[in-house]
Scaffold this active site. Sequence first.
Site, PDB file in Angstrom:
ATOM      1  CB  SER A   1     -16.469   7.584 -28.172  1.00 30.89           C
ATOM      2  OG  SER A   1     -15.438   8.764 -28.909  1.00 30.89           O
TER       3      SER A   1
ATOM      4  CE1 TYR B   1     -14.868   9.362 -22.742  1.00 28.39           C
ATOM      5  CE2 TYR B   1     -13.466   8.960 -24.706  1.00 28.39           C
ATOM      6  CZ  TYR B   1     -14.668   9.740 -24.226  1.00 28.39           C
ATOM      7  OH  TYR B   1     -15.176  10.368 -24.629  1.00 28.39           O
TER       8      TYR B   1
ATOM      9  CB  ILE C   1     -16.131  16.889 -31.362  1.00 26.44           C
ATOM     10  CG1 ILE C   1     -16.880  15.352 -31.871  1.00 26.44           C
ATOM     11  CG2 ILE C   1     -17.577  18.674 -31.817  1.00 26.44           C
ATOM     12  CD1 ILE C   1     -17.310  15.761 -33.270  1.00 26.44           C
TER      13      ILE C   1
HETATM   14  N1  NAP Z   1     -14.818  16.381 -28.345  1.00 23.00           N
HETATM   15  C1  NAP Z   1     -14.570  14.947 -28.626  1.00 23.00           C
HETATM   16  O1  NAP Z   1     -14.034  14.938 -29.908  1.00 23.00           O
HETATM   17  C2  NAP Z   1     -15.549  13.705 -28.090  1.00 23.00           C
HETATM   18  C3  NAP Z   1     -15.514  12.723 -28.885  1.00 23.00           C
HETATM   19  C4  NAP Z   1     -16.354  11.487 -28.425  1.00 23.00           C
HETATM   20  C5  NAP Z   1     -16.919  11.513 -27.761  1.00 23.00           C
HETATM   21  N2  NAP Z   1     -16.833  12.659 -27.169  1.00 23.00           N
HETATM   22  C6  NAP Z   1     -18.022  12.787 -24.884  1.00 23.00           C
HETATM   23  O2  NAP Z   1     -19.128  13.986 -25.975  1.00 23.00           O
HETATM   24  C7  NAP Z   1     -19.690  13.838 -24.351  1.00 23.00           C
HETATM   25  C8  NAP Z   1     -19.278  16.123 -24.355  1.00 23.00           C
HETATM   26  O3  NAP Z   1     -18.227  15.920 -24.636  1.00 23.00           O
HETATM   27  P1  NAP Z   1     -17.653  17.064 -25.295  1.00 23.00           P
HETATM   28  O4  NAP Z   1     -16.259  16.971 -26.224  1.00 23.00           O
HETATM   29  O5  NAP Z   1     -18.448  18.850 -25.111  1.00 23.00           O
HETATM   30  O6  NAP Z   1     -16.755  18.034 -23.727  1.00 23.00           O
HETATM   31  P2  NAP Z   1     -16.204  19.200 -22.605  1.00 23.00           P
HETATM   32  O7  NAP Z   1     -16.660  20.132 -23.605  1.00 23.00           O
HETATM   33  O8  NAP Z   1     -15.992  18.846 -21.598  1.00 23.00           O
HETATM   34  O9  NAP Z   1     -18.250  18.748 -22.180  1.00 23.00           O
HETATM   35  C9  NAP Z   1     -18.201  17.426 -20.796  1.00 23.00           C
HETATM   36  C10 NAP Z   1     -19.361  17.823 -20.053  1.00 23.00           C
HETATM   37  O10 NAP Z   1     -19.731  16.805 -19.411  1.00 23.00           O
HETATM   38  C11 NAP Z   1     -19.797  17.434 -18.112  1.00 23.00           C
HETATM   39  N3  NAP Z   1     -19.547  16.543 -16.851  1.00 23.00           N
HETATM   40  C12 NAP Z   1     -17.990  15.192 -17.198  1.00 23.00           C
HETATM   41  N4  NAP Z   1     -18.233  15.098 -15.957  1.00 23.00           N
HETATM   42  C13 NAP Z   1     -19.343  15.772 -15.184  1.00 23.00           C
HETATM   43  C14 NAP Z   1     -20.102  15.101 -14.220  1.00 23.00           C
HETATM   44  N5  NAP Z   1     -19.271  13.843 -13.272  1.00 23.00           N
HETATM   45  N6  NAP Z   1     -20.698  14.996 -13.773  1.00 23.00           N
HETATM   46  C15 NAP Z   1     -21.764  15.805 -14.460  1.00 23.00           C
HETATM   47  N7  NAP Z   1     -21.662  16.398 -15.280  1.00 23.00           N
HETATM   48  C16 NAP Z   1     -20.196  16.004 -15.455  1.00 23.00           C
HETATM   49  C17 NAP Z   1     -19.288  19.172 -17.862  1.00 23.00           C
HETATM   50  O11 NAP Z   1     -19.986  19.216 -17.032  1.00 23.00           O
HETATM   51  P3  NAP Z   1     -19.511  20.321 -15.948  1.00 23.00           P
HETATM   52  O12 NAP Z   1     -17.953  21.381 -17.223  1.00 23.00           O
HETATM   53  O13 NAP Z   1     -20.249  21.747 -15.409  1.00 23.00           O
HETATM   54  O14 NAP Z   1     -18.231  20.293 -14.538  1.00 23.00           O
HETATM   55  C18 NAP Z   1     -19.283  19.439 -19.836  1.00 23.00           C
HETATM   56  O15 NAP Z   1     -21.096  19.593 -19.607  1.00 23.00           O
HETATM   57  C19 NAP Z   1     -18.927  13.233 -23.826  1.00 23.00           C
HETATM   58  O16 NAP Z   1     -19.876  13.281 -23.154  1.00 23.00           O
HETATM   59  C20 NAP Z   1     -17.515  12.930 -24.322  1.00 23.00           C
HETATM   60  O17 NAP Z   1     -16.964  11.991 -23.922  1.00 23.00           O
HETATM   61  C21 NAP Z   1     -16.378  13.836 -27.598  1.00 23.00           C
END
Ligand code: NAP
Length: 253
Positions: A144, A158, A191
């Site tokens: 991130s 985080y 994102i």
């Molecule tokens: N969105 C942003 O702006 C952003 C920025 C920087 C980094 N990121 C990173 O990008 C990645 C994806 O994020 P996203 O934005 O797509 O968020 P999201 O839509 O909330 O998706 C998060 C995913 O991680 C899974 N997850 C969370 N905790 C878990 C656990 N204990 N065991 C197994 N699976 C787990 C969720 O699974 P379930 O829902 O099935 O539980 C879901 O599939 C993450 O690593 C996040 O930190 C996101």
Amino acid sequence: MIYEDLKGRKVLVTGSSSGIGSAIAVMFSEQGCFVGVHYFRTKDGAQRTLEQVNKKSDGILLHADMRDEKQVNEMVEHFAEVAGGIDILVNNAGSLIDRQPFETATVEYHDDVYATNVRSVLLATRSALPYLKKSSGNIVNIGSVAGHHGGGIGSGIYAGAKAAVATETISMAQEFAKYGIRVNSVLPGFIETRFHERFSSAQRRKEVAEQTPLGRNGTAEDIAKVVLFLASDAAGFITGEYIAVNGGLYMRA
Ligand SMILES: NC(=O)c1ccc[n+]([C@@H]2O[C@H](COP(=O)([O-])OP(=O)(O)OC[C@H]3O[C@@H](n4cnc5c(N)ncnc54)[C@H](OP(=O)(O)O)[C@@H]3O)[C@@H](O)[C@H]2O)c1
């Protein structure tokens, strides 16, 4: 963009029930990959991802709490058995979980953030390693931008966890190079996924878009495209590297 070398690859994408992981899974299917669609709490989201995957290719649903060693081992083994190996592991599952400033953060919150975002990467990587050795495969970790700038209010813990993911990407790249395994990371900026629907107000999302040099927040597809590049032979001489995908929100030399 079609990467000919990706066709037929066996790809496991953790956290592909939602957002970035879902877009990554679907984009790999468009390359003709066999895709492991993993979820924890959001089964219906994973089913929707798999439906999309099945339009172009094939895949299976996988379930595990990524904090749990036994569940992750069984999940990875199951994928390798059904797919006939593993070529690419995308360590995407992660979450902010809550906003807790250092001053008031609980130890439970701290440890959960590290288990969800850092331990998860260790567990999946270690389980997949025997298969990646056989395939001379590669790993893409999702970090991130927060790991660079320290995160916003209440997301410092985080941010620290995501900095660990970025640093461990380099350490893993060094350790696994002898197996012909490349390890890289993508660092998303702001994102638009469920992540910010949960943790950022509409006003905040609008402000960030206005502050971003390219004039908008990112999409899950913006991240998926870069993951595909790093996983493909087009990046065959790149390891231990990161690509920041943030519209210029945070630039560094
Ligand atoms: N969105 C942003 O702006 C952003 C920025 C920087 C980094 N990121 C990173 O990008 C990645 C994806 O994020 P996203 O934005 O797509 O968020 P999201 O839509 O909330 O998706 C998060 C995913 O991680 C899974 N997850 C969370 N905790 C878990 C656990 N204990 N065991 C197994 N699976 C787990 C969720 O699974 P379930 O829902 O099935 O539980 C879901 O599939 C993450 O690593 C996040 O930190 C996101």
